[in-house]
Design a protein around this motif. Structure first.
Motif, mmCIF file in Angstrom:
data_model
loop_
_atom_site.group_PDB
_atom_site.id
_atom_site.type_symbol
_atom_site.label_atom_id
_atom_site.label_comp_id
_atom_site.label_asym_id
_atom_site.label_seq_id
_atom_site.Cartn_x
_atom_site.Cartn_y
_atom_site.Cartn_z
ATOM 1 N N ASP B 22 0.835 -1.203 0.000
ATOM 2 C CA ASP B 22 0.000 0.000 0.000
ATOM 3 C C ASP B 22 0.870 1.254 0.000
ATOM 4 O O ASP B 22 1.978 1.232 0.534
ATOM 5 C CB ASP B 22 -0.883 0.048 1.259
ATOM 6 N N SER B 23 0.343 2.312 -0.581
ATOM 7 C CA SER B 23 1.126 3.542 -0.492
ATOM 8 C C SER B 23 0.933 4.116 0.913
ATOM 9 O O SER B 23 -0.128 3.983 1.511
ATOM 10 C CB SER B 23 0.692 4.530 -1.561
ATOM 11 N N MET B 24 2.007 4.678 1.424
ATOM 12 C CA MET B 24 1.969 5.238 2.783
ATOM 13 C C MET B 24 2.938 6.410 2.841
ATOM 14 O O MET B 24 3.930 6.436 2.100
ATOM 15 C CB MET B 24 2.361 4.161 3.811
ATOM 16 N N PRO B 25 2.675 7.394 3.695
ATOM 17 C CA PRO B 25 3.607 8.524 3.803
ATOM 18 C C PRO B 25 4.982 8.034 4.274
ATOM 19 O O PRO B 25 5.066 7.089 5.065
ATOM 20 C CB PRO B 25 2.981 9.417 4.883
ATOM 21 N N ASP B 26 6.021 8.676 3.782
ATOM 22 C CA ASP B 26 7.386 8.291 4.191
ATOM 23 C C ASP B 26 7.545 8.332 5.704
ATOM 24 O O ASP B 26 8.216 7.492 6.287
ATOM 25 C CB ASP B 26 8.416 9.243 3.578
ATOM 26 N N ALA B 27 6.902 9.318 6.318
ATOM 27 C CA ALA B 27 7.070 9.456 7.770
ATOM 28 C C ALA B 27 6.464 8.257 8.498
ATOM 29 O O ALA B 27 6.998 7.805 9.506
ATOM 30 C CB ALA B 27 6.429 10.761 8.250
ATOM 31 N N TYR B 28 5.363 7.735 7.974
ATOM 32 C CA TYR B 28 4.742 6.545 8.566
ATOM 33 C C TYR B 28 5.691 5.348 8.423
ATOM 34 O O TYR B 28 5.964 4.622 9.373
ATOM 35 C CB TYR B 28 3.417 6.265 7.856
ATOM 36 N N ARG B 29 6.218 5.188 7.214
ATOM 37 C CA ARG B 29 7.156 4.086 6.953
ATOM 38 C C ARG B 29 8.376 4.183 7.876
ATOM 39 O O ARG B 29 8.787 3.209 8.497
ATOM 40 C CB ARG B 29 7.581 4.144 5.478
#
Ligand SMILES: [Fe+2]
Ligand SMILES: [Fe+2]
Lengths: 96, 313
Positions: B22-29
């Motif tokens: 899934d796409s996710m914000p870099d900060a979340y990753r």
């Protein structure tokens, strides 16, 4: 130290009981099939979680793209006639 | 970019789980990579204080249990490394970050296990505190992390019970054994409370973690849960909790407790705990001494592949 890798990645599937479907348990690292089975056994079945294991090199798994979710799965939503509850049964008919 | 983040946030708000592709914000990753690798490192480093007692376990039964428990911890580390790998970081990179001091592990493992009672205290209090935290993480928003937590929690309850059994047995033993158990309790209680991290008001990463539902309950809330259930357990076996301010609060229905020594916490985080240096040296030493095994496995794989190619040609 170029050869010091963490070995290849494999996905582990476990059949919890004879007759059940295999379910994804997680992944492990191993250099070949034999080590993959052994590591999967040690890491995912220390408490009788399974009767059988599949291991698959992770790079052999093809997954659907989450962006295609609508395209792939939406069409089934308007085909309610695929479900048994769609049909009207005559009053009094039994065992159907 | 902002639209993308809003879409992600509305998925989270709707209670959906996030999966690796899934796409996710870099900060979340990045938040998850930091948290999950730290969690994995803790499981692995946590094997050291207990491993120190395998050869000195007081009975064959105790030795078998301790071995099985430590093996579980190694397994937990491996589940978590592979769950973290789904975010696009390799296990080699994570290990490298640990060994270079760029990634942390739980502070608690920088304390030594001095006596056999420490093995009881670690299982009961350290695993007990970890369980409270990990039960809460079962509902974390990242699918692979949540699934790893479910598996880990199933295994953890034996860890806590075996530790409590050791403490209970010692409290029924000689006066020296009772003193040994109380001494271990005195040394492990406060570090166990620190495992939940700083007060939420002083916790640097917590607001993002709540918004993204990586974290569901606050540090103080989880710490309170742990205290409330442990007080009764210690009373049953006759141990005293080393906190003079600990008392039942009728109105709030919780135990009030004394203030944690955050100076000590910060000292240990900065590397000045009793065993920080030893833990890291041990990890690096055995990682390096095991390199030939990994190299041999690779060489064997390549040799076999060559042979198969010759046969197929
Ligand atoms: Fe663990
Ligand atoms: Fe544990």
């Amino acid at each position: 130290m170029a050869t010091d890798t963490q070995l290849d990645l494999w996905e582990v599937f476990i059949q919890p009981k004879s007759g059940n479907r295999y379910a994804h348990a997680g992944s492990i690292h191993a250099s070949d099939k034999k080590m993959a089975i052994q590591n999967a056994r040690d890491i995912y079945t220390r408490r009788g979680e399974g009767t059988s294991i599949w291991v698959v090199p992770s790079n052999c798994i093809i997954a659907s793209d989450p962006n295609d979710e609508d395209m792939l799965f939406e069409p089934s939503n308007d085909k309610v006639y695929r479900h048994p509850t769609f049909y009207e049964m005559p009053e009094g008919a039994k065992n159907i | 970019m902002e639209e993308h983040d809003n879409k992600f946030q509305s998925r989270i708000d709707a209670g959906e789980f996030v999966e690796p592709k899934d796409s996710m914000p870099d900060a979340y990753r990045n938040h998850l990579i930091r948290q999950m690798s730290q969690h994995a490192h803790s499981e692995v480093i946590g094997m050291q204080p207990e491993g120190n007692w395998i050869s000195r376990a007081p009975s064959l039964r105790a030795k078998q249990i301790l071995l099985a428990k430590i093996q579980d911890e190694g397994g937990h580390g491996l589940y978590l490394y592979s769950a973290a790998e789904t975010l696009g970081i390799s296990r080699s990179e994570m290990i490298d970050q640990l060994q270079k001091g760029k990634a942390k592990y739980s502070n608690i493992f920088n304390y030594p296990a001095l006596t056999w009672a420490d093995i009881g205290a670690i299982g009961w209090l350290v695993d007990g505190a970890a369980i409270v935290n990990q039960i809460s993480l079962q509902r974390t928003s990242y699918g692979p992390y949540s699934r790893a937590m479910l598996r880990i929690c199933k295994e953890e309850s034996f860890h806590q019970r075996q530790g409590y059994e050791i403490m209970a047995k010692m409290m029924k033993g000689t006066k020296e054994q009772q003193e040994m158990a109380q001494d271990a309790m005195n040394r492990w209680w406060w570090p166990a409370l620190m495992m939940f991290g700083p007060h939420d008001s002083d916790s640097p990463h917590s607001s993002d973690a709540f918004r993204w539902k990586i974290k569901r309950e606050g540090n103080d809330e989880l710490r309170q849960k742990f205290i409330d259930k442990t007080v009764q357990q210690s009373e049953v076996i006759g141990l005293t909790i080393p906190d003079k301010e600990l008392k039942w609060n009728e109105q709030k229905n919780i135990y009030d407790h004394g203030e944690i020594n955050w100076d000590e916490f910060n000292q240990v985080i900065r590397g000045n705990g009793p065993c920080n240096k030893q833990r890291m040296e041990h990890h690096i030493k055995y990682h390096e001494e095991g390199a030939w095994v990994r190299e041999a496995a690779e060489a064997f794989k390549n040799k076999k592949a060559k042979k198969e190619n010759l046969i197929n040609a």
